[in-house]
Design a protein around this motif. Structure first.
Motif, PDB file in Angstrom:
ATOM      1  N   ARG A  78       0.833  -1.214   0.000  1.00 52.83           N
ATOM      2  CA  ARG A  78       0.000   0.000   0.000  1.00 52.83           C
ATOM      3  C   ARG A  78       0.858   1.250   0.000  1.00 52.83           C
ATOM      4  O   ARG A  78       0.562   2.226  -0.685  1.00 52.83           O
ATOM      5  CB  ARG A  78      -0.928  -0.005   1.207  1.00 52.83           C
ATOM      6  CG  ARG A  78      -2.115  -0.919   1.021  1.00 52.83           C
ATOM      7  CD  ARG A  78      -3.059  -0.745   2.155  1.00 52.83           C
ATOM      8  NE  ARG A  78      -2.401  -1.233   3.366  1.00 52.83           N
ATOM      9  CZ  ARG A  78      -2.964  -1.998   4.271  1.00 52.83           C
ATOM     10  NH1 ARG A  78      -4.217  -2.336   4.150  1.00 52.83           N
ATOM     11  NH2 ARG A  78      -2.305  -2.418   5.316  1.00 52.83           N
ATOM     12  N   ARG A  79       1.939   1.231   0.745  1.00 52.45           N
ATOM     13  CA  ARG A  79       2.843   2.370   0.793  1.00 52.45           C
ATOM     14  C   ARG A  79       3.476   2.603  -0.575  1.00 52.45           C
ATOM     15  O   ARG A  79       3.579   3.734  -1.044  1.00 52.45           O
ATOM     16  CB  ARG A  79       3.907   2.153   1.852  1.00 52.45           C
ATOM     17  CG  ARG A  79       4.744   3.368   2.145  1.00 52.45           C
ATOM     18  CD  ARG A  79       5.695   3.103   3.272  1.00 52.45           C
ATOM     19  NE  ARG A  79       5.334   1.809   3.831  1.00 52.45           N
ATOM     20  CZ  ARG A  79       5.661   1.352   5.005  1.00 52.45           C
ATOM     21  NH1 ARG A  79       6.374   2.024   5.776  1.00 52.45           N
ATOM     22  NH2 ARG A  79       5.301   0.182   5.449  1.00 52.45           N
ATOM     23  N   ALA A  80       3.902   1.522  -1.234  1.00 57.68           N
ATOM     24  CA  ALA A  80       4.515   1.633  -2.556  1.00 57.68           C
ATOM     25  C   ALA A  80       3.512   2.160  -3.574  1.00 57.68           C
ATOM     26  O   ALA A  80       3.841   3.007  -4.410  1.00 57.68           O
ATOM     27  CB  ALA A  80       5.067   0.285  -3.001  1.00 57.68           C
ATOM     28  N   GLU A  81       2.271   1.668  -3.506  1.00 62.95           N
ATOM     29  CA  GLU A  81       1.235   2.145  -4.414  1.00 62.95           C
ATOM     30  C   GLU A  81       0.941   3.620  -4.175  1.00 62.95           C
ATOM     31  O   GLU A  81       0.772   4.394  -5.116  1.00 62.95           O
ATOM     32  CB  GLU A  81      -0.032   1.307  -4.258  1.00 62.95           C
ATOM     33  CG  GLU A  81       0.103  -0.092  -4.817  1.00 62.95           C
ATOM     34  CD  GLU A  81      -1.090  -0.972  -4.496  1.00 62.95           C
ATOM     35  OE1 GLU A  81      -1.961  -0.571  -3.696  1.00 62.95           O
ATOM     36  OE2 GLU A  81      -1.143  -2.081  -5.048  1.00 62.95           O
ATOM     37  N   ALA A  82       0.888   4.016  -2.908  1.00 61.19           N
ATOM     38  CA  ALA A  82       0.650   5.424  -2.579  1.00 61.19           C
ATOM     39  C   ALA A  82       1.802   6.288  -3.084  1.00 61.19           C
ATOM     40  O   ALA A  82       1.578   7.395  -3.601  1.00 61.19           O
ATOM     41  CB  ALA A  82       0.484   5.596  -1.067  1.00 61.19           C
ATOM     42  N   PHE A  83       3.022   5.779  -2.975  1.00 62.75           N
ATOM     43  CA  PHE A  83       4.187   6.511  -3.466  1.00 62.75           C
ATOM     44  C   PHE A  83       4.083   6.728  -4.972  1.00 62.75           C
ATOM     45  O   PHE A  83       4.320   7.827  -5.469  1.00 62.75           O
ATOM     46  CB  PHE A  83       5.473   5.754  -3.126  1.00 62.75           C
ATOM     47  CG  PHE A  83       6.692   6.330  -3.773  1.00 62.75           C
ATOM     48  CD1 PHE A  83       7.293   7.473  -3.261  1.00 62.75           C
ATOM     49  CD2 PHE A  83       7.234   5.756  -4.912  1.00 62.75           C
ATOM     50  CE1 PHE A  83       8.413   8.013  -3.872  1.00 62.75           C
ATOM     51  CE2 PHE A  83       8.345   6.287  -5.528  1.00 62.75           C
ATOM     52  CZ  PHE A  83       8.941   7.419  -5.003  1.00 62.75           C
ATOM     53  N   VAL A  84       3.726   5.678  -5.704  1.00 64.17           N
ATOM     54  CA  VAL A  84       3.613   5.787  -7.161  1.00 64.17           C
ATOM     55  C   VAL A  84       2.543   6.812  -7.529  1.00 64.17           C
ATOM     56  O   VAL A  84       2.753   7.673  -8.382  1.00 64.17           O
ATOM     57  CB  VAL A  84       3.306   4.413  -7.801  1.00 64.17           C
ATOM     58  CG1 VAL A  84       2.917   4.550  -9.260  1.00 64.17           C
ATOM     59  CG2 VAL A  84       4.504   3.494  -7.653  1.00 64.17           C
ATOM     60  N   LYS A  85       1.396   6.749  -6.866  1.00 66.31           N
ATOM     61  CA  LYS A  85       0.314   7.696  -7.155  1.00 66.31           C
ATOM     62  C   LYS A  85       0.736   9.122  -6.830  1.00 66.31           C
ATOM     63  O   LYS A  85       0.475  10.056  -7.591  1.00 66.31           O
ATOM     64  CB  LYS A  85      -0.945   7.327  -6.381  1.00 66.31           C
ATOM     65  CG  LYS A  85      -1.641   6.101  -6.935  1.00 66.31           C
ATOM     66  CD  LYS A  85      -2.885   5.787  -6.152  1.00 66.31           C
ATOM     67  CE  LYS A  85      -3.546   4.528  -6.675  1.00 66.31           C
ATOM     68  NZ  LYS A  85      -4.754   4.189  -5.929  1.00 66.31           N
ATOM     69  N   GLU A  86       1.385   9.309  -5.693  1.00 68.44           N
ATOM     70  CA  GLU A  86       1.827  10.649  -5.302  1.00 68.44           C
ATOM     71  C   GLU A  86       2.862  11.180  -6.276  1.00 68.44           C
ATOM     72  O   GLU A  86       2.820  12.348  -6.678  1.00 68.44           O
ATOM     73  CB  GLU A  86       2.398  10.628  -3.891  1.00 68.44           C
ATOM     74  CG  GLU A  86       2.797  12.007  -3.395  1.00 68.44           C
ATOM     75  CD  GLU A  86       3.298  11.984  -1.964  1.00 68.44           C
ATOM     76  OE1 GLU A  86       3.735  13.045  -1.495  1.00 68.44           O
ATOM     77  OE2 GLU A  86       3.262  10.922  -1.316  1.00 68.44           O
ATOM     78  N   ARG A  87       3.794  10.328  -6.705  1.00 70.34           N
ATOM     79  CA  ARG A  87       4.817  10.740  -7.664  1.00 70.34           C
ATOM     80  C   ARG A  87       4.182  11.170  -8.976  1.00 70.34           C
ATOM     81  O   ARG A  87       4.526  12.216  -9.531  1.00 70.34           O
ATOM     82  CB  ARG A  87       5.797   9.599  -7.898  1.00 70.34           C
ATOM     83  CG  ARG A  87       6.936   9.987  -8.840  1.00 70.34           C
ATOM     84  CD  ARG A  87       7.753   8.808  -9.248  1.00 70.34           C
ATOM     85  NE  ARG A  87       6.897   7.967 -10.092  1.00 70.34           N
ATOM     86  CZ  ARG A  87       7.143   6.721 -10.400  1.00 70.34           C
ATOM     87  NH1 ARG A  87       8.189   6.124  -9.923  1.00 70.34           N
ATOM     88  NH2 ARG A  87       6.338   6.042 -11.183  1.00 70.34           N
ATOM     89  N   GLU A  88       3.221  10.391  -9.461  1.00 73.28           N
ATOM     90  CA  GLU A  88       2.546  10.729 -10.713  1.00 73.28           C
ATOM     91  C   GLU A  88       1.803  12.057 -10.582  1.00 73.28           C
ATOM     92  O   GLU A  88       1.827  12.880 -11.498  1.00 73.28           O
ATOM     93  CB  GLU A  88       1.588   9.616 -11.124  1.00 73.28           C
ATOM     94  CG  GLU A  88       2.274   8.363 -11.575  1.00 73.28           C
ATOM     95  CD  GLU A  88       3.138   8.556 -12.807  1.00 73.28           C
ATOM     96  OE1 GLU A  88       2.738   9.290 -13.714  1.00 73.28           O
ATOM     97  OE2 GLU A  88       4.243   7.989 -12.846  1.00 73.28           O
TER      98      GLU A  88
END
Length: 117
Positions: A78-88
């Motif tokens: 979940r943290r990795a997915e949130a990171f990807v979304k935030e980066r995008e």
């Protein structure tokens, strides 16, 4: 594409004559502000974002397994997915700011001089 390129691509389209340059510039600016997209493009973009999120989740799971973390890597995923979304989201916001030519580091409107890209 640049404004000059847009003008070149639209030469002679009005009974062999060029359209007014200001008119073409306005069209170009409107398209840059709100790009024309097809539903297929939107679906492909969404599929790509989902694949990136899965990839980030897989990386988090692999790292958790490598370090012997118990119970899988659900929080890490979940943290990795949130990171990807935030980066995008940050990339999209940065591109939008650069396209508009607004000051990048102004805390309040009119506080800082515009930063040329």
């Amino acid at each position: 594409m640049t404004k000059d390129g847009f003008r070149r691509n639209n030469r002679g389209i009005s009974d062999g004559k060029d359209l007014d340059g200001d008119f073409l510039d306005e069209i170009f600016d409107r398209i840059k502000e709100a790009p024309i997209t097809l539903a297929e493009d939107d679906r492909l973009r969404q599929d790509k974002e989902e694949a990136e999120a899965r990839s980030a989740g897989n990386l988090a799971s692999s790292m958790a397994a490598a370090f012997g973390l118990p119970g899988g890597a659900t929080p890490g995923k979940r943290r990795a997915e949130a990171f990807v979304k935030e980066r995008e989201a940050m990339v999209k916001a940065s591109v939008a700011v650069l396209r508009r030519g607004r000051p990048a580091f102004a805390a309040f409107p009119g506080e800082a001089a515009a930063v040329a890209p």
